[in-house]
Motif scaffolding. Sequence first.
Motif, PDB file in Angstrom:
ATOM      1  N   ILE A  28     -25.394  44.556-105.748  1.00  0.00           N
ATOM      2  CA  ILE A  28     -23.892  44.348-105.906  1.00  0.00           C
ATOM      3  C   ILE A  28     -23.351  45.512-107.282  1.00  0.00           C
ATOM      4  CG2 ILE A  28     -22.076  42.541-106.851  1.00  0.00           C
ATOM      5  CD1 ILE A  28     -23.568  41.920-104.030  1.00  0.00           C
ATOM      6  N   ASP A  29     -22.082  46.044-106.665  1.00  0.00           N
ATOM      7  CA  ASP A  29     -21.939  47.216-107.857  1.00  0.00           C
ATOM      8  C   ASP A  29     -20.894  46.271-108.925  1.00  0.00           C
ATOM      9  OD1 ASP A  29     -19.465  46.768-106.816  1.00  0.00           O
ATOM     10  OD2 ASP A  29     -19.397  48.487-105.632  1.00  0.00           O
ATOM     11  N   HIS A  30     -20.642  47.344-109.992  1.00  0.00           N
ATOM     12  CA  HIS A  30     -20.004  46.614-111.190  1.00  0.00           C
ATOM     13  C   HIS A  30     -18.528  46.149-110.803  1.00  0.00           C
ATOM     14  CE1 HIS A  30     -22.760  48.362-113.836  1.00  0.00           C
ATOM     15  NE2 HIS A  30     -22.701  49.583-113.328  1.00  0.00           N
ATOM     16  N   PHE A  31     -17.888  46.569-109.599  1.00  0.00           N
ATOM     17  CA  PHE A  31     -16.744  45.810-108.956  1.00  0.00           C
ATOM     18  C   PHE A  31     -17.055  44.660-108.209  1.00  0.00           C
ATOM     19  CE2 PHE A  31     -16.186  50.502-109.513  1.00  0.00           C
ATOM     20  CZ  PHE A  31     -15.142  50.641-110.137  1.00  0.00           C
ATOM     21  N   GLY A  32     -18.411  44.188-108.113  1.00  0.00           N
ATOM     22  CA  GLY A  32     -18.470  42.981-107.230  1.00  0.00           C
ATOM     23  C   GLY A  32     -18.640  42.837-105.865  1.00  0.00           C
ATOM     24  N   TYR A  33     -19.057  44.249-105.173  1.00  0.00           N
ATOM     25  CA  TYR A  33     -19.289  44.607-103.794  1.00  0.00           C
ATOM     26  C   TYR A  33     -20.569  45.146-103.372  1.00  0.00           C
ATOM     27  CZ  TYR A  33     -14.122  43.465-103.831  1.00  0.00           C
ATOM     28  OH  TYR A  33     -12.842  42.919-103.840  1.00  0.00           O
ATOM     29  N   ALA A  34     -20.804  45.137-102.247  1.00  0.00           N
ATOM     30  CA  ALA A  34     -21.916  45.991-101.769  1.00  0.00           C
ATOM     31  C   ALA A  34     -21.859  45.892-100.182  1.00  0.00           C
ATOM     32  CB  ALA A  34     -23.365  45.097-101.981  1.00  0.00           C
ATOM     33  N   LEU A  35     -22.535  47.007 -99.692  1.00  0.00           N
ATOM     34  CA  LEU A  35     -22.375  47.279 -98.014  1.00  0.00           C
ATOM     35  C   LEU A  35     -23.651  46.789 -97.552  1.00  0.00           C
ATOM     36  CD1 LEU A  35     -20.288  50.470 -97.715  1.00  0.00           C
ATOM     37  CD2 LEU A  35     -19.753  48.230 -97.001  1.00  0.00           C
ATOM     38  N   VAL A  36     -23.861  45.938 -96.730  1.00  0.00           N
ATOM     39  CA  VAL A  36     -24.805  45.616 -95.912  1.00  0.00           C
ATOM     40  C   VAL A  36     -24.974  46.558 -94.473  1.00  0.00           C
ATOM     41  CG1 VAL A  36     -26.333  43.931 -95.115  1.00  0.00           C
ATOM     42  CG2 VAL A  36     -25.126  43.652 -97.132  1.00  0.00           C
ATOM     43  N   PRO A  37     -25.945  47.211 -94.614  1.00  0.00           N
ATOM     44  CA  PRO A  37     -25.697  47.973 -93.192  1.00  0.00           C
ATOM     45  C   PRO A  37     -26.722  47.231 -91.844  1.00  0.00           C
ATOM     46  CG  PRO A  37     -27.574  48.860 -94.305  1.00  0.00           C
ATOM     47  CD  PRO A  37     -26.909  47.872 -95.240  1.00  0.00           C
ATOM     48  N   TYR A  38     -26.623  47.853 -90.544  1.00  0.00           N
ATOM     49  CA  TYR A  38     -27.515  47.537 -89.574  1.00  0.00           C
ATOM     50  C   TYR A  38     -27.248  46.054 -89.085  1.00  0.00           C
ATOM     51  CZ  TYR A  38     -29.579  51.675 -91.508  1.00  0.00           C
ATOM     52  OH  TYR A  38     -29.831  52.871 -91.914  1.00  0.00           O
ATOM     53  N   LEU A  39     -26.170  45.489 -89.185  1.00  0.00           N
ATOM     54  CA  LEU A  39     -25.964  44.037 -88.723  1.00  0.00           C
ATOM     55  C   LEU A  39     -26.111  44.196 -87.288  1.00  0.00           C
ATOM     56  CD1 LEU A  39     -23.113  42.634 -90.689  1.00  0.00           C
ATOM     57  CD2 LEU A  39     -25.434  42.818 -91.225  1.00  0.00           C
ATOM     58  N   ASP A  40     -26.577  43.331 -86.439  1.00  0.00           N
ATOM     59  CA  ASP A  40     -26.877  42.972 -85.185  1.00  0.00           C
ATOM     60  C   ASP A  40     -25.530  42.425 -84.612  1.00  0.00           C
ATOM     61  OD1 ASP A  40     -27.803  42.889 -82.606  1.00  0.00           O
ATOM     62  OD2 ASP A  40     -29.189  41.325 -82.986  1.00  0.00           O
ATOM     63  N   PRO A  41     -24.737  43.092 -83.820  1.00  0.00           N
ATOM     64  CA  PRO A  41     -23.510  42.831 -83.361  1.00  0.00           C
ATOM     65  C   PRO A  41     -23.588  41.573 -82.411  1.00  0.00           C
ATOM     66  CG  PRO A  41     -23.866  44.892 -82.300  1.00  0.00           C
ATOM     67  CD  PRO A  41     -24.961  44.623 -83.377  1.00  0.00           C
ATOM     68  N   TYR A  42     -22.535  40.656 -82.652  1.00  0.00           N
ATOM     69  CA  TYR A  42     -22.425  39.328 -81.574  1.00  0.00           C
ATOM     70  C   TYR A  42     -23.591  38.487 -81.626  1.00  0.00           C
ATOM     71  CZ  TYR A  42     -19.624  43.368 -79.554  1.00  0.00           C
ATOM     72  OH  TYR A  42     -18.935  44.376 -79.433  1.00  0.00           O
ATOM     73  N   GLN A  43     -24.390  38.692 -82.727  1.00  0.00           N
ATOM     74  CA  GLN A  43     -25.363  37.650 -82.994  1.00  0.00           C
ATOM     75  C   GLN A  43     -25.213  37.240 -84.437  1.00  0.00           C
ATOM     76  OE1 GLN A  43     -27.674  37.009 -80.341  1.00  0.00           O
ATOM     77  NE2 GLN A  43     -26.217  38.367 -79.170  1.00  0.00           N
ATOM     78  N   MET A  44     -26.056  36.104 -85.008  1.00  0.00           N
ATOM     79  CA  MET A  44     -26.057  35.559 -86.196  1.00  0.00           C
ATOM     80  C   MET A  44     -26.758  36.475 -87.041  1.00  0.00           C
ATOM     81  SD  MET A  44     -23.682  33.564 -87.180  1.00  0.00           S
ATOM     82  CE  MET A  44     -22.443  32.214 -86.428  1.00  0.00           C
ATOM     83  N   ASN A  45     -26.201  37.051 -88.064  1.00  0.00           N
ATOM     84  CA  ASN A  45     -27.191  37.680 -89.236  1.00  0.00           C
ATOM     85  C   ASN A  45     -27.285  36.955 -90.432  1.00  0.00           C
ATOM     86  OD1 ASN A  45     -27.171  40.768 -88.029  1.00  0.00           O
ATOM     87  ND2 ASN A  45     -25.421  39.838 -87.208  1.00  0.00           N
ATOM     88  N   ASN A  46     -28.412  36.554 -90.864  1.00  0.00           N
ATOM     89  CA  ASN A  46     -28.548  35.928 -92.487  1.00  0.00           C
ATOM     90  C   ASN A  46     -28.211  36.938 -93.466  1.00  0.00           C
ATOM     91  OD1 ASN A  46     -29.026  33.194 -91.479  1.00  0.00           O
ATOM     92  ND2 ASN A  46     -31.039  33.835 -90.889  1.00  0.00           N
TER      93      ASN A  46
END
Length: 873
Positions: A707-725
Amino acid sequence: MKYNKVDDKACAQFPGKLSPLIIALLSLGTTNAHAAETLPPQELAKNVEFSSSFLQLEDQSAVDLSRYANGANITPGTYSSAVYVNGDPVGNMDVTLRERKDKTIYPCMTDTLLRQIPFRYDHLPAHFFDKVGECGDLQQLLPEAIVQYDSNELRLNIQLPQLYVSDSARGSVSPELWDSGIPAAILGYNLNGYQSTSHGVENKSLYAGINAGLNVGAWYFRHNGSYNWDQNGRKKYESINTYMQRDIPALRARALIGQANTRGDVFDTLPFTGVKLATDERMLPESQRGYAPEIRGIARTNAKITVRQSGQVIYQTTVAPGAFLIDDLYPTGYGGDLSVTVEEADGTRQAFTVPYASVVEQLRPGSTRYEIVGGDLRNDYITDHIALYQGTVRHGITNNVTGYGGLQVSQNYYALLGGAALGTGIGAFSFDVTQARMHLRGTDEVASPGQSYRLSYSETLNNTNLSVAAYRFSSSGFMDFLTAQQTLNAVKHGYGEDSISRSRNRFSLTASQGLADTWGQIYASGSVQDYWNKGGSDKQYQVGYNNSYGSVSYGISAGRTYSISGTEDTYLLTMSMPLGRSDSSYRPQLSMMLNHDSNGRTGEQATLSGTGGDEHQFSYSATAMNTNQGVGTSGALNAQYRAPFTNLSAGWSGGRNYHSESLGANGTIVAHSGGVTLSPYNSDTFALIEAKGAAGATVSGYPGVHIDHFGYALVPYLDPYQMNNITLDPKGASEDVEMASTEKKVAPYYGAVVKVKYGTKSGTPILVNATVNGDPVPFGAEVLDAEGRSVGTAGQGGQIYARVEKDQGALTVRWGKNSAQTCKIRYHLMPVGSTQKGNRLQTFTSECEAGSSSATSGHNELAMRSNTTGEGA
């Protein structure tokens, strides 16, 4: 940093933790807590009376036990809870509990929460979601439903008749839960600067590849291109493709307009400009991902690798000396050979072709895959506008038979294909026939009809993985779509029809065999192709053996390639082993290689590689080489650093009369309504985490994602159309922040940027021994902050735990509905030293001002204890 509203360490200091006490209290009545949590509502005992005498209070009327008379075992409020439907987990989320008129508790079924349930939507009552509102009662919306809240486990259990719950295949996610994401601008970049000097001749080049996009609602705009520059004056930007796409969940398909490629599962892949509608198997449960071949080779120096398909550059990178593997190509279809160029630092080049052919792919009974394309062929070497209309379909007829077919049409060409795939006990076969006809422009009588027959086989049997064996025979007049258009283009410019090669026979084979016990594995691959209008044939073969002994891995391989310049044989021996302690994850790896070819060149190479850093964010390699025939010794150094916002790389190599240097960077930039967020990863589907105040927290399973100083982060490589924890790890964040939840689930569209918001609460934890009129505040009283938000509950002995955001203010304690049953605690925090890490728990004693909130602080300002606890909250 804590997960729950009540601080566990703080609670350990006093016996006032509410939930166990309430459970003990309920166990003394006519209905115990367990029954209250497990019995259906219609079976719960009603109007149960509890005696406050067991609490041994002087004023027994100070505690209102009527709220527990009908099975309630928790006070109203919002709790981070696990949600289960018919025993299956569906996610973690904030659940708000409210009180009915009879003082029973029910959870608010918001639209967001209900969308997590795998309903059979066609069986729900009419206007079901319209009746939900801000806080729907599921037992009123669906009388057959049973809703129970387990306060011990902070778990919401929902039982629904099977009529209302989908019985889809395991792992499936309803399209109702797919998330198209937020409006966002995306820029994925891959920068590579390369400089080499060979025999006094300098060469500099720069490559910049971009994958840019703009998401608005469910419409996604994409552009892929590359810029190439060299010191000889070549400056060119090449557009690979530009398109707009939108998913159509009802069809399990995607619509696209612009520049793209045909899929290539029936006909070979073709680049086009136009429109396309095609199914996407990733929208189905347990579907296979897109296919792209692996590219293997050997680099003698720090080399630049360029991969082309249909004349277009689709990939470029710099590799260290030694064997290399490229296995991260974006899928561009199942057909269309890849041309690979290896440019060495000393100026030499080698080129080879990687066959990219369709493999046998069967479908389940009743399943259908299709693709419809209309537009123009896109090819840099063909000047005319060539129309391309193509349709393909595959359908599972039975459990063992799949039929497939396709049609290609243009103003001067057509091809019709039909075939079937058959599953048998000895493997899977497919056979198809293509009838094609090409007309030369301006002549009605000259045409080139022909047929092509293709047979494929694949099987895994007795440890033998025969991944693909394919044979194709084409008659002398047959041309596939691209060959036909290239021939027409050649004739237009004065060349003969035979200037473009026409394939006659093509055979390819890949097989591997695991040997018994610990004897390792052998593998073989090869391809042969000859032509109707060209002598000779293209051939390449490779055989090899791999094994390991303890922690030492080794392998040997031999290959032969036939080309216009002649025949070349290559032999390779490799060995690798870890160095250092076996219990260390930072052990460097030593790799050694010996290669020899039929031209008499022999080379030896040794490479030491490893990683460093708390999250293995730094990687390095050092290589020493020696080659005969006057080449001599050489060396190379390479390093890579995964910074929080980008991925950096650098390399150097040098030898007799040459040296080279390279610098690179890659990553992704996403602009959204909250600002701009950077990532060292390249991906096509992201989750944008928002956790204000939780800077430094990490995302489990994604090294380097913070999480950066602005309160955000990018999570890559999500599996589309499936539930990602997506799970946040508070370690690394400030102790001043408390997280309402740390785990959430999302099912994004392919290409989406899905926003996942985690509630946080900043402030200083306090533990108050509160009294009103000289007695402890009533047990179970609710504690509210200045904005009226519930921040805690009074425990035994009037002890209150809360987290406050301001250095001074007031908390309201309420144990009834009239003003006589409220009081106010005013606080003023002690200053914290500048060297102290985070805000530590502050404890003090205070008189709670009874009655009207207009009372002045005066002498009732908190009598603070000079000590603060040594534990962070």
